[in-house]
Design a protein around this motif. Structure first.
Motif, PDB file in Angstrom:
ATOM      1  N   LYS A  34       0.825  -1.218   0.000  1.00 14.47           N
ATOM      2  CA  LYS A  34       0.000   0.000   0.000  1.00 14.47           C
ATOM      3  C   LYS A  34       0.855   1.263   0.000  1.00 14.47           C
ATOM      4  CE  LYS A  34      -3.714  -2.439   0.372  1.00 14.47           C
ATOM      5  NZ  LYS A  34      -4.432  -2.739  -0.828  1.00 14.47           N
ATOM      6  N   VAL A  35       2.172   1.115   0.222  1.00 13.05           N
ATOM      7  CA  VAL A  35       3.070   2.263   0.349  1.00 13.05           C
ATOM      8  C   VAL A  35       3.599   2.682  -1.015  1.00 13.05           C
ATOM      9  CG1 VAL A  35       5.228   3.091   1.382  1.00 13.05           C
ATOM     10  CG2 VAL A  35       3.715   1.559   2.681  1.00 13.05           C
ATOM     11  N   GLN A  36       3.436   3.955  -1.324  1.00  8.91           N
ATOM     12  CA  GLN A  36       3.951   4.505  -2.574  1.00  8.91           C
ATOM     13  C   GLN A  36       5.344   5.092  -2.371  1.00  8.91           C
ATOM     14  OE1 GLN A  36       1.186   6.827  -5.003  1.00  8.91           O
ATOM     15  NE2 GLN A  36       2.758   8.415  -5.196  1.00  8.91           N
ATOM     16  N   GLU A  37       5.518   5.866  -1.276  1.00  8.63           N
ATOM     17  CA  GLU A  37       6.818   6.457  -0.969  1.00  8.63           C
ATOM     18  C   GLU A  37       6.813   6.992   0.455  1.00  8.63           C
ATOM     19  OE1 GLU A  37       7.498  10.679  -2.643  1.00  8.63           O
ATOM     20  OE2 GLU A  37       6.066   9.779  -4.054  1.00  8.63           O
ATOM     21  N   ILE A  38       8.001   7.377   0.910  1.00 10.19           N
ATOM     22  CA  ILE A  38       8.172   7.950   2.248  1.00 10.19           C
ATOM     23  C   ILE A  38       8.874   9.288   2.058  1.00 10.19           C
ATOM     24  CG2 ILE A  38       9.240   7.652   4.510  1.00 10.19           C
ATOM     25  CD1 ILE A  38       9.176   4.580   3.869  1.00 10.19           C
ATOM     26  N   ARG A  39       8.332  10.329   2.708  1.00  9.01           N
ATOM     27  CA  ARG A  39       8.883  11.671   2.586  1.00  9.01           C
ATOM     28  C   ARG A  39       9.079  12.280   3.967  1.00  9.01           C
ATOM     29  NH1 ARG A  39       7.858  14.033  -2.395  1.00  9.01           N
ATOM     30  NH2 ARG A  39       7.749  16.087  -1.476  1.00  9.01           N
ATOM     31  N   GLY A  40      10.071  13.147   4.095  1.00 12.48           N
ATOM     32  CA  GLY A  40      10.235  13.892   5.329  1.00 12.48           C
ATOM     33  C   GLY A  40       9.041  14.813   5.521  1.00 12.48           C
ATOM     34  N   TYR A  41       8.658  15.047   6.777  1.00 13.79           N
ATOM     35  CA  TYR A  41       7.508  15.912   7.051  1.00 13.79           C
ATOM     36  C   TYR A  41       7.957  17.357   7.115  1.00 13.79           C
ATOM     37  CZ  TYR A  41       3.475  18.046   9.247  1.00 13.79           C
ATOM     38  OH  TYR A  41       2.396  18.848   9.517  1.00 13.79           O
ATOM     39  N   ASP A  42       7.291  18.198   6.344  1.00 16.10           N
ATOM     40  CA  ASP A  42       7.545  19.631   6.354  1.00 16.10           C
ATOM     41  C   ASP A  42       6.203  20.315   6.553  1.00 16.10           C
ATOM     42  OD1 ASP A  42       8.218  22.276   5.954  1.00 16.10           O
ATOM     43  OD2 ASP A  42       8.751  22.025   3.840  1.00 16.10           O
ATOM     44  N   GLU A  43       5.970  20.837   7.764  1.00 18.97           N
ATOM     45  CA  GLU A  43       4.660  21.418   8.057  1.00 18.97           C
ATOM     46  C   GLU A  43       4.349  22.624   7.177  1.00 18.97           C
ATOM     47  OE1 GLU A  43       4.266  23.222  12.014  1.00 18.97           O
ATOM     48  OE2 GLU A  43       6.438  22.961  12.191  1.00 18.97           O
ATOM     49  N   HIS A  44       5.371  23.244   6.593  1.00 20.20           N
ATOM     50  CA  HIS A  44       5.144  24.390   5.706  1.00 20.20           C
ATOM     51  C   HIS A  44       4.619  23.961   4.341  1.00 20.20           C
ATOM     52  CE1 HIS A  44       6.943  26.874   8.738  1.00 20.20           C
ATOM     53  NE2 HIS A  44       8.047  26.128   8.720  1.00 20.20           N
ATOM     54  N   SER A  45       4.743  22.666   4.020  1.00 15.46           N
ATOM     55  CA  SER A  45       4.244  22.190   2.723  1.00 15.46           C
ATOM     56  C   SER A  45       2.819  21.647   2.833  1.00 15.46           C
ATOM     57  CB  SER A  45       5.168  21.110   2.166  1.00 15.46           C
ATOM     58  OG  SER A  45       5.080  19.940   2.942  1.00 15.46           O
ATOM     59  N   VAL A  46       2.239  21.685   4.030  1.00 15.89           N
ATOM     60  CA  VAL A  46       0.870  21.211   4.240  1.00 15.89           C
ATOM     61  C   VAL A  46      -0.046  22.419   4.414  1.00 15.89           C
ATOM     62  CG1 VAL A  46      -0.669  19.858   5.722  1.00 15.89           C
ATOM     63  CG2 VAL A  46       1.659  19.060   5.275  1.00 15.89           C
ATOM     64  N   THR A  47      -1.047  22.508   3.546  1.00 15.38           N
ATOM     65  CA  THR A  47      -2.012  23.605   3.605  1.00 15.38           C
ATOM     66  C   THR A  47      -3.199  23.167   4.437  1.00 15.38           C
ATOM     67  OG1 THR A  47      -1.337  24.335   1.405  1.00 15.38           O
ATOM     68  CG2 THR A  47      -3.475  25.124   2.215  1.00 15.38           C
ATOM     69  N   ARG A  48      -3.470  23.919   5.505  1.00 11.53           N
ATOM     70  CA  ARG A  48      -4.591  23.592   6.386  1.00 11.53           C
ATOM     71  C   ARG A  48      -5.900  23.919   5.689  1.00 11.53           C
ATOM     72  NH1 ARG A  48      -3.677  21.640  10.857  1.00 11.53           N
ATOM     73  NH2 ARG A  48      -5.352  22.469  12.107  1.00 11.53           N
ATOM     74  N   ILE A  49      -6.927  23.150   6.009  1.00  9.44           N
ATOM     75  CA  ILE A  49      -8.252  23.346   5.428  1.00  9.44           C
ATOM     76  C   ILE A  49      -9.246  23.495   6.574  1.00  9.44           C
ATOM     77  CG2 ILE A  49     -10.069  22.272   4.044  1.00  9.44           C
ATOM     78  CD1 ILE A  49      -7.990  21.141   2.280  1.00  9.44           C
ATOM     79  N   ALA A  50     -10.133  24.475   6.452  1.00 12.77           N
ATOM     80  CA  ALA A  50     -11.130  24.732   7.496  1.00 12.77           C
ATOM     81  C   ALA A  50     -12.187  23.635   7.526  1.00 12.77           C
ATOM     82  CB  ALA A  50     -11.797  26.084   7.250  1.00 12.77           C
ATOM     83  N   ASN A  51     -12.722  23.411   8.716  1.00 11.91           N
ATOM     84  CA  ASN A  51     -13.849  22.506   8.928  1.00 11.91           C
ATOM     85  C   ASN A  51     -13.584  21.065   8.529  1.00 11.91           C
ATOM     86  OD1 ASN A  51     -15.501  24.574   9.982  1.00 11.91           O
ATOM     87  ND2 ASN A  51     -15.955  25.243   7.897  1.00 11.91           N
ATOM     88  N   VAL A  52     -12.366  20.583   8.747  1.00 10.83           N
ATOM     89  CA  VAL A  52     -12.071  19.162   8.560  1.00 10.83           C
ATOM     90  C   VAL A  52     -11.794  18.577   9.939  1.00 10.83           C
ATOM     91  CG1 VAL A  52     -11.195  19.421   6.199  1.00 10.83           C
ATOM     92  CG2 VAL A  52      -9.606  19.540   8.127  1.00 10.83           C
ATOM     93  N   PRO A  53     -11.911  17.257  10.089  1.00  8.17           N
ATOM     94  CA  PRO A  53     -11.599  16.650  11.394  1.00  8.17           C
ATOM     95  C   PRO A  53     -10.176  16.995  11.836  1.00  8.17           C
ATOM     96  CG  PRO A  53     -12.647  15.058   9.928  1.00  8.17           C
ATOM     97  CD  PRO A  53     -12.350  16.266   9.102  1.00  8.17           C
ATOM     98  N   SER A  54      -9.954  17.029  13.142  1.00  7.81           N
ATOM     99  CA  SER A  54      -8.654  17.441  13.694  1.00  7.81           C
ATOM    100  C   SER A  54      -7.499  16.549  13.259  1.00  7.81           C
ATOM    101  CB  SER A  54      -8.718  17.482  15.223  1.00  7.81           C
ATOM    102  OG  SER A  54      -9.008  16.190  15.731  1.00  7.81           O
ATOM    103  N   PHE A  55      -7.778  15.293  12.913  1.00  3.26           N
ATOM    104  CA  PHE A  55      -6.688  14.399  12.510  1.00  3.26           C
ATOM    105  C   PHE A  55      -6.211  14.667  11.075  1.00  3.26           C
ATOM    106  CE2 PHE A  55     -10.701  12.029  12.082  1.00  3.26           C
ATOM    107  CZ  PHE A  55     -10.709  11.755  10.726  1.00  3.26           C
ATOM    108  N   ILE A  56      -6.955  15.453  10.310  1.00  2.00           N
ATOM    109  CA  ILE A  56      -6.502  15.805   8.961  1.00  2.00           C
ATOM    110  C   ILE A  56      -5.678  17.082   9.073  1.00  2.00           C
ATOM    111  CG2 ILE A  56      -7.186  16.460   6.625  1.00  2.00           C
ATOM    112  CD1 ILE A  56      -9.601  14.630   6.925  1.00  2.00           C
ATOM    113  N   LYS A  57      -4.371  16.957   8.823  1.00  2.00           N
ATOM    114  CA  LYS A  57      -3.454  18.090   8.925  1.00  2.00           C
ATOM    115  C   LYS A  57      -3.697  19.098   7.823  1.00  2.00           C
ATOM    116  CE  LYS A  57      -0.651  18.415  11.534  1.00  2.00           C
ATOM    117  NZ  LYS A  57      -0.774  19.074  12.840  1.00  2.00           N
ATOM    118  N   GLY A  58      -4.186  18.625   6.675  1.00  2.00           N
ATOM    119  CA  GLY A  58      -4.422  19.485   5.522  1.00  2.00           C
ATOM    120  C   GLY A  58      -4.136  18.715   4.255  1.00  2.00           C
ATOM    121  N   VAL A  59      -3.684  19.439   3.231  1.00  2.00           N
ATOM    122  CA  VAL A  59      -3.342  18.814   1.963  1.00  2.00           C
ATOM    123  C   VAL A  59      -1.969  19.304   1.530  1.00  2.00           C
ATOM    124  CG1 VAL A  59      -5.733  18.513   1.202  1.00  2.00           C
ATOM    125  CG2 VAL A  59      -4.509  20.617   0.607  1.00  2.00           C
ATOM    126  N   THR A  60      -1.325  18.490   0.706  1.00  2.00           N
ATOM    127  CA  THR A  60      -0.036  18.871   0.141  1.00  2.00           C
ATOM    128  C   THR A  60      -0.058  18.556  -1.351  1.00  2.00           C
ATOM    129  OG1 THR A  60       2.363  18.739   0.455  1.00  2.00           O
ATOM    130  CG2 THR A  60       1.143  16.666   0.573  1.00  2.00           C
TER     131      THR A  60
END
Length: 168
Positions: A34-60
């Motif tokens: 099920k794994v496509q790839e592994i990437r380092g986490y960069d919180e600046h590359s994740v765009t937050r989205i309003a009104n989503v569950p708290s476990f969804i950090k956003g989209v990249t």
């Protein structure tokens, strides 16, 4: 219910490979296929989205594909851990949909024979046993094996556009 394997079956044909990762100092395993790839986490590359569950950090944006990013610590109600240089995003391909999961660290790929996998324990918790495939043991390691497809396609995740039916 998990299938039970007997000794008469060809164990080598039934070996399973799991990507092993850490969450809150516990090791978990997911099906490597099920794994496509592994990437380092960069919180600046994740765009937050309003009104989503708290476990969804956003989209990249992953090479032109918009990928939802889920923090498994939050989804599994684990203690909050700060993001550091070991934090990674595992990019999954689930039902032709690309999804990222944030984990504390990835350690290795572990091959387990059916005899090394025990049935998932039945207990009431925030992380229902329906998302566990079992407990894997290898040498002195114990891995919680997650059915990542069932978890990512669950109704409360709301990540898959169409309803996926799971046979219990």
């Amino acid at each position: 219910m998990n299938p039970v394997h007997t000794k008469s079956q060809d164990d080598s044909a039934l070996d399973h490979e799991f990507l092993v990762f850490a969450l809150a100092q516990q090791e978990y395993g997911i099906d490597i296929l099920k794994v496509q790839e592994i990437r380092g986490y960069d919180e600046h590359s994740v765009t937050r989205i309003a009104n989503v569950p708290s476990f969804i950090k956003g989209v990249t944006n992953l090479r032109g594909v918009i990928v939802p990013v889920v923090d498994l610590r939050v989804r599994l109600n684990l203690e909050q851990v700060r993001y550091d240089e070991h934090t990674v995003v595992i990019i999954l391909n689930i039902h032709s949909r690309v999804v990222g999961i944030v984990v504390d660290a990835v350690s290795d790929v572990q091959t387990l024979k059916p005899a090394q996998i025990s049935a998932a324990p039945q207990f009431g918790s925030a992380f229902a046993a329906e998302y566990l495939t079992g407990i894997g043991t290898a040498d002195d390691r114990m891995l919680i094996l997650i059915d990542i497809e069932a978890l990512m396609t669950s109704r409360d995740m709301a990540l898959i556009d169409h309803e996926i039916e799971h046979v219990s």
